[in-house]
Structure formats: C-alpha cells, structure tokens
Scaffold this motif. Structure first.
Motif, PDB file in Angstrom:
ATOM      1  N   GLY A  90       2.770  -3.720   6.353  1.00 16.75           N
ATOM      2  CA  GLY A  90       2.267  -4.912   5.485  1.00 16.75           C
ATOM      3  C   GLY A  90       0.911  -5.313   5.637  1.00 16.75           C
ATOM      4  O   GLY A  90       0.025  -4.766   6.379  1.00 16.75           O
ATOM      5  N   GLY A  91       0.639  -6.610   5.034  1.00 13.41           N
ATOM      6  CA  GLY A  91      -0.587  -6.906   4.984  1.00 13.41           C
ATOM      7  C   GLY A  91      -1.034  -7.591   3.692  1.00 13.41           C
ATOM      8  O   GLY A  91      -0.308  -7.937   2.905  1.00 13.41           O
ATOM      9  N   ASN A  92      -2.291  -7.946   3.483  1.00  7.15           N
ATOM     10  CA  ASN A  92      -2.861  -8.636   2.150  1.00  7.15           C
ATOM     11  C   ASN A  92      -2.450  -7.590   1.038  1.00  7.15           C
ATOM     12  O   ASN A  92      -3.311  -6.525   0.785  1.00  7.15           O
ATOM     13  N   PRO A  93      -1.560  -7.982   0.207  1.00  7.75           N
ATOM     14  CA  PRO A  93      -1.129  -7.076  -0.954  1.00  7.75           C
ATOM     15  C   PRO A  93      -2.238  -6.870  -1.714  1.00  7.75           C
ATOM     16  O   PRO A  93      -2.415  -5.788  -2.340  1.00  7.75           O
ATOM     17  N   ASP A  94      -3.345  -7.618  -2.087  1.00  4.64           N
ATOM     18  CA  ASP A  94      -4.484  -7.591  -2.903  1.00  4.64           C
ATOM     19  C   ASP A  94      -5.339  -6.419  -2.305  1.00  4.64           C
ATOM     20  O   ASP A  94      -5.859  -5.517  -2.898  1.00  4.64           O
ATOM     21  N   PHE A  95      -5.387  -6.333  -0.836  1.00  7.12           N
ATOM     22  CA  PHE A  95      -6.357  -5.535  -0.350  1.00  7.12           C
ATOM     23  C   PHE A  95      -5.473  -3.904  -0.280  1.00  7.12           C
ATOM     24  O   PHE A  95      -6.115  -2.942  -0.879  1.00  7.12           O
ATOM     25  N   LEU A  96      -4.186  -4.042  -0.210  1.00  5.60           N
ATOM     26  CA  LEU A  96      -3.573  -2.716  -0.072  1.00  5.60           C
ATOM     27  C   LEU A  96      -3.765  -2.184  -1.616  1.00  5.60           C
ATOM     28  O   LEU A  96      -3.679  -0.958  -2.069  1.00  5.60           O
ATOM     29  N   LYS A  97      -3.723  -3.085  -2.640  1.00  4.29           N
ATOM     30  CA  LYS A  97      -3.594  -2.610  -4.023  1.00  4.29           C
ATOM     31  C   LYS A  97      -5.014  -1.982  -4.332  1.00  4.29           C
ATOM     32  O   LYS A  97      -5.360  -1.078  -5.026  1.00  4.29           O
ATOM     33  N   TRP A  98      -5.974  -2.575  -3.477  1.00  2.02           N
ATOM     34  CA  TRP A  98      -7.552  -2.019  -3.739  1.00  2.02           C
ATOM     35  C   TRP A  98      -7.506  -0.887  -3.130  1.00  2.02           C
ATOM     36  O   TRP A  98      -8.477   0.063  -3.727  1.00  2.02           O
ATOM     37  N   ILE A  99      -6.746  -0.510  -2.005  1.00  5.05           N
ATOM     38  CA  ILE A  99      -6.978   0.687  -1.365  1.00  5.05           C
ATOM     39  C   ILE A  99      -6.208   1.726  -2.377  1.00  5.05           C
ATOM     40  O   ILE A  99      -6.935   2.874  -2.535  1.00  5.05           O
ATOM     41  N   GLU A 100      -5.239   1.361  -3.158  1.00  8.34           N
ATOM     42  CA  GLU A 100      -4.561   2.306  -4.179  1.00  8.34           C
ATOM     43  C   GLU A 100      -5.493   2.590  -5.096  1.00  8.34           C
ATOM     44  O   GLU A 100      -5.467   3.647  -5.657  1.00  8.34           O
ATOM     45  N   GLN A 101      -6.203   1.424  -5.734  1.00 11.61           N
ATOM     46  CA  GLN A 101      -7.046   1.784  -6.579  1.00 11.61           C
ATOM     47  C   GLN A 101      -8.300   2.544  -6.644  1.00 11.61           C
ATOM     48  O   GLN A 101      -8.704   3.454  -7.383  1.00 11.61           O
ATOM     49  N   GLU A 102      -8.707   2.671  -5.251  1.00 16.82           N
ATOM     50  CA  GLU A 102      -9.793   3.351  -4.847  1.00 16.82           C
ATOM     51  C   GLU A 102      -9.556   4.841  -4.346  1.00 16.82           C
ATOM     52  O   GLU A 102     -10.775   5.571  -3.973  1.00 16.82           O
ATOM     53  N   THR A 103      -8.365   5.096  -4.361  1.00 15.08           N
ATOM     54  CA  THR A 103      -8.184   6.681  -4.100  1.00 15.08           C
ATOM     55  C   THR A 103      -7.309   7.179  -5.288  1.00 15.08           C
ATOM     56  O   THR A 103      -6.640   6.429  -5.784  1.00 15.08           O
ATOM     57  N   VAL A 104      -7.287   8.359  -5.244  1.00 17.79           N
ATOM     58  CA  VAL A 104      -6.497   9.331  -6.231  1.00 17.79           C
ATOM     59  C   VAL A 104      -5.775  10.394  -5.671  1.00 17.79           C
ATOM     60  O   VAL A 104      -6.379  10.965  -4.806  1.00 17.79           O
ATOM     61  N   THR A 105      -4.526  10.600  -5.981  1.00 14.95           N
ATOM     62  CA  THR A 105      -3.865  11.671  -5.579  1.00 14.95           C
ATOM     63  C   THR A 105      -4.316  12.730  -6.251  1.00 14.95           C
ATOM     64  O   THR A 105      -4.427  12.889  -7.641  1.00 14.95           O
ATOM     65  N   GLN A 106      -4.764  13.803  -5.465  1.00 20.92           N
ATOM     66  CA  GLN A 106      -5.270  15.251  -5.902  1.00 20.92           C
ATOM     67  C   GLN A 106      -4.197  16.048  -6.194  1.00 20.92           C
ATOM     68  O   GLN A 106      -3.178  16.270  -5.506  1.00 20.92           O
ATOM     69  N   GLU A 107      -4.004  16.442  -7.427  1.00 19.34           N
ATOM     70  CA  GLU A 107      -3.108  17.251  -7.825  1.00 19.34           C
ATOM     71  C   GLU A 107      -3.413  18.844  -7.638  1.00 19.34           C
ATOM     72  O   GLU A 107      -4.518  19.099  -7.491  1.00 19.34           O
TER      73      GLU A 107
END
Length: 107
Positions: A90-107
């Motif tokens: 858990g944690g700050n949802p905004d921070f966790l979303k930022w991590i998601e936005q700044e990383t990309v799943t490499q196919e």
C-alpha cells in the motif's frame, strides 16, 4: 497494477549511478535510491568476506522485476549480484500511479 521495491547491492556509488540511470533510461524503474556506505559480511566460496558496498532501491512495476533482474545481472560486475524484490502492500496512490506511468512493460 502491482508495484515492487527492488533491493540491490553494488561495489561503488559510481557504479550505482551508472546502473541506476540505465534502469531509468530503459523505463525498467521509475526511481532508484542510492545509499552509500554499507558494510557487508558474507560467505563466498567457503570464506567469510567483508566488503564496502552501496545499496540501491528501485521502484518498479512487479511485472518488470524479471526483466530488471536480467538487465542488472548483465550490467553488474558481480558474478552473483544481490537483486531481490519486495511487493508494496500500500501507500500513496498518487505515488504508486506515478511509478506505473514512468515504467513500461517491455514486450
């Protein structure tokens, strides 16, 4: 989406900066913290060793942990580098979303 912290050790701050920037550039991590000045005691090839190391903590999507690990193993100077992932509960949802936005799943 699940997020993980990836704990790593490396032999110097300079090497940590190079590796950390590479992980960010390749979007395998959103952020890498570098903590210098750790002393490690460990058993290696039957002998007890001591080394000065630098800790690295990367924040990434859990789905990228395997790719990040393979990249670290390729770039790292150690034969068996420490790379372990811990899921974030858990944690700050905004921070966790930022991590998601700044990383990309490499196919």
């Amino acid at each position: 989406m699940t997020i993980s912290l990836v704990y790593m050790t490396i032999d110097s701050c300079e090497a940590a900066e190079i590796l950390g920037k590479k992980l960010i550039e390749e979007k395998l991590a959103a952020c890498v913290n570098i903590l210098p000045g750790m002393t490690s005691f460990y058993r290696w090839q039957g002998a007890i060793e001591t080394a000065k190391e630098t800790v690295m903590i990367a924040k990434t999507q859990t789905s990228l942990v395997d790719q990040l690990t393979m990249r670290v193993k390729f770039l790292h100077s150690y034969t068996v580098p420490c790379v372990v992932a811990v899921p974030i509960e858990g944690g700050n949802p905004d921070f966790l979303k930022w991590i998601e936005q700044e990383t990309v799943t490499q196919e």
